[in-house]
Design a protein around this motif. Structure first.
Motif, PDB file in Angstrom:
ATOM      1  N   MET A 146       0.820  -1.212   0.000  1.00 20.60           N
ATOM      2  CA  MET A 146       0.000   0.000   0.000  1.00 20.60           C
ATOM      3  C   MET A 146       0.855   1.263   0.000  1.00 20.60           C
ATOM      4  O   MET A 146       0.338   2.363   0.117  1.00 20.60           O
TER       5      MET A 146
ATOM      6  N   TYR B 111      -4.914  -4.849  -2.817  1.00 23.60           N
ATOM      7  CA  TYR B 111      -5.836  -3.892  -2.212  1.00 23.60           C
ATOM      8  C   TYR B 111      -5.068  -2.752  -1.558  1.00 23.60           C
ATOM      9  O   TYR B 111      -4.019  -2.967  -0.939  1.00 23.60           O
ATOM     10  N   CYS B 112      -5.568  -1.529  -1.693  1.00 19.58           N
ATOM     11  CA  CYS B 112      -4.997  -0.368  -1.011  1.00 19.58           C
ATOM     12  C   CYS B 112      -6.088   0.287  -0.176  1.00 19.58           C
ATOM     13  O   CYS B 112      -7.085   0.773  -0.723  1.00 19.58           O
TER      14      CYS B 112
ATOM     15  N   LYS C  53      -8.204   2.923   2.060  1.00 24.23           N
ATOM     16  CA  LYS C  53      -8.413   4.359   1.949  1.00 24.23           C
ATOM     17  C   LYS C  53      -7.444   5.097   2.876  1.00 24.23           C
ATOM     18  O   LYS C  53      -7.195   4.670   3.994  1.00 24.23           O
TER      19      LYS C  53
ATOM     20  N   THR D  77      -4.251   5.574   2.242  1.00 21.06           N
ATOM     21  CA  THR D  77      -2.863   5.206   1.987  1.00 21.06           C
ATOM     22  C   THR D  77      -2.359   5.887   0.718  1.00 21.06           C
ATOM     23  O   THR D  77      -3.136   6.348  -0.127  1.00 21.06           O
TER      24      THR D  77
ATOM     25  N   HIS E 280      -3.657   4.220  -2.385  1.00 20.04           N
ATOM     26  CA  HIS E 280      -5.029   4.607  -2.719  1.00 20.04           C
ATOM     27  C   HIS E 280      -5.062   5.964  -3.407  1.00 20.04           C
ATOM     28  O   HIS E 280      -5.825   6.174  -4.365  1.00 20.04           O
ATOM     29  N   ARG E 281      -4.224   6.901  -2.966  1.00 21.59           N
ATOM     30  CA  ARG E 281      -4.195   8.235  -3.585  1.00 21.59           C
ATOM     31  C   ARG E 281      -3.704   8.162  -5.032  1.00 21.59           C
ATOM     32  O   ARG E 281      -4.213   8.867  -5.903  1.00 21.59           O
TER      33      ARG E 281
ATOM     34  N   ARG F 208      -6.507   6.610  -7.263  1.00 16.38           N
ATOM     35  CA  ARG F 208      -7.655   7.477  -7.557  1.00 16.38           C
ATOM     36  C   ARG F 208      -7.270   8.632  -8.475  1.00 16.38           C
ATOM     37  O   ARG F 208      -8.107   9.441  -8.864  1.00 16.38           O
TER      38      ARG F 208
END
Length: 463
Positions: free
Chosen positions: A342, A368-369, A371, A373, A376-377, A380
């Motif tokens: 992550m 999976y990452c 939210k 982390t 996640h940024r 997105r």
């Protein structure tokens, strides 16, 4: 018999479930909760007296299931921790790594707050607490009933997902009435590199199941090798660039290395240098070799015909920090596999720091990452990210694939429940998933004719 879901309730991380049979208290998993609205230190606030727990049953080694065990021990738990042999070895690695992460964060916090009254965050636990925890491990093989006391029997059922991962199935004598309850832990998927397929669970009265991929199915149509060949050919062969793959050191890296081994030894691509930059991954690979009898038949057959599935030409396991920094000076096309998955710590941040603004770099996410982390940024689409105290524009190509996800998808989870006897299974409790995933999965399970509950955190259920 009472069940209380103390963690991974309507969220993914922090698995922790309490099963009480008369006065006997069994804790199933004790994981770190690292959702975005919780600090690491908040994990110290256990919702029960640690000294009152009689035994812990650990489904597998991942830190969101095992990471708060040293806190439990530090706060007074004196019982045994039951798990499979690979889980014991892998958990020790992960917990020692967590200590290093905690200490590094505490040092950075004190550095930023130098001269202020508040000295910053303190480590959640230390190496001593990890070693105290490891001493409590008692290992049990798969499919071998183990009696906890006169009223409770435990059996571990293989579920794939990670070497040693197991569902915990309890047969309970509750005031003369026999009851059974199973905790799936995390359920793997079929035909996953290195790992065996999950085994069906025996029929039970109650089921506590993960729901990570509720409402979502994995991409169909392409194999792991096909996706990797396509990505490597574009990034490293045609564009002569570098491919960075953030991967968890334990489990994901071994499956990835094995898949790359098959690709390169079969001549599907011209040779490309591969760096595995994670000391913990190297140690974890040693554990996979130690328990080689537990890998799947395909991997064992590969070993018998071609040799070690975790070694091949042009593969280098990077050990020292000095050697890791030298990887940045390697200007030929290459693949860099590094942790953490992550991007919240580890050597991967160095590689991102030097490559996030490289137009000829591709960053491929294979897991999976959560939210909040860095991973996640990036996924997105944030145009600027903060890495190592600097704001950097994102010019590298960001890609994601789920072909190496170690979680079963919606259909896999549903098929696992379909094996249960509808006339016997009284309730299915959903944990370890985002609220939207649980709602979608709950609707599907109800359509199959089963009773479903999405527990609130801390609510107790009489079974």
């Amino acid at each position: 018999m009472n069940l209380t879901i103390h963690g991974a309730a309507r969220q993914v991380t922090g698995s922790m479930h309490l099963l009480e049979v008369d006065q006997y208290k069994i804790l199933i998993d004790c994981g770190l909760d690292y959702e975005k609205d919780r600090s690491i230190q908040s994990n110290e606030d256990l919702p029960f007296n640690a000294a009152n727990i009689d035994v812990v049953v650990l489904t597998h080694a991942h830190i969101d299931h095992s990471g708060n065990l040293p806190t439990l021990v530090r706060l007074g738990f004196e019982g045994q921790i039951l798990c499979t042999p690979p889980t014991a070895d892998l958990t020790e690695l992960l917990l020692l790594d967590s200590v290093n992460i905690f200490i590094n964060k505490a040092q950075k916090s004190r550095k930023h707050r130098k001269g202020k009254f508040n000295t910053g965050a303190q480590p959640l636990y230390l190496q001593k607490h990890v070693m105290d925890t490891v001493e409590r491990f008692i290992t049990i093989g798969f499919n071998k009933p183990f009696r906890l006391n006169g009223n409770v029997e435990l059996t571990f059922i293989p579920v794939g997902h990670l070497l040693g991962a197991a569902a915990a199935v309890f047969k309970v004598n509750d005031n003369g009435e026999e009851k059974t309850i199973a905790f799936t832990g995390d359920i793997g998927r079929k035909n996953y590199p290195v790992l065996n397929d999950p085994e069906p669970l025996p029929h039970v009265d109650y089921l506590v199941t993960e729901a990570t991929y509720g409402g979502r199915n994995h991409t169909k149509g392409k194999t792991v090798e096909e996706v990797l060949v396509e990505t490597i050919e574009k990034c490293c062969v045609k564009e002569q660039g570098r491919l960075i793959i953030p991967a968890f050191s334990i489990g994901r890296t071994q499956s990835l290395v094995y898949s790359l081994n098959k690709i390169f030894t079969s001549g599907l691509l011209p040779p490309v240098k591969v760096f595995v930059d994670s000391p913990m991954a190297s140690m974890a690979t040693g554990i996979f070799r130690k328990y080689h009898h537990l890998v799947n038949a395909e991997a064992q057959d590969f070993y018998n015909k071609r040799g070690d599935e975790f070694e091949f030409d042009n593969l280098t396991y990077v050990e020292t920090l000095k050697d890791s920094r030298q990887v940045s000076n390697y200007f030929e096309p290459c693949i860099i596999i590094s942790s953490a998955g992550m991007l919240e710590g580890g050597r991967i941040q160095d590689h991102l720091f030097y490559n996030i603004q490289n137009y000829y770099c591709t960053i491929l996410f294979i897991g999976y990452c959560a939210k909040g982390t860095l991973g996640h940024r990036l996924l997105r689409g944030d145009p600027i990210v903060h890495i190592k105290d600097r704001d950097l524009a994102v010019y590298a190509t960001i890609k994601q694939t789920d072909v190496l996800s170690a979680h079963g998808d919606h259909d896999d989870l549903l098929n696992n429940i379909r094996t249960q006897d509808k006339s016997r299974l009284k309730n299915v409790f959903l944990v370890h998933g985002e609220a939207s995933s649980m709602e979608a999965f709950a609707a599907a399970v109800r359509d199959e004719g089963y009773e479903v509950t999405i527990p609130e955190k801390g609510v107790s259920y009489t079974l």
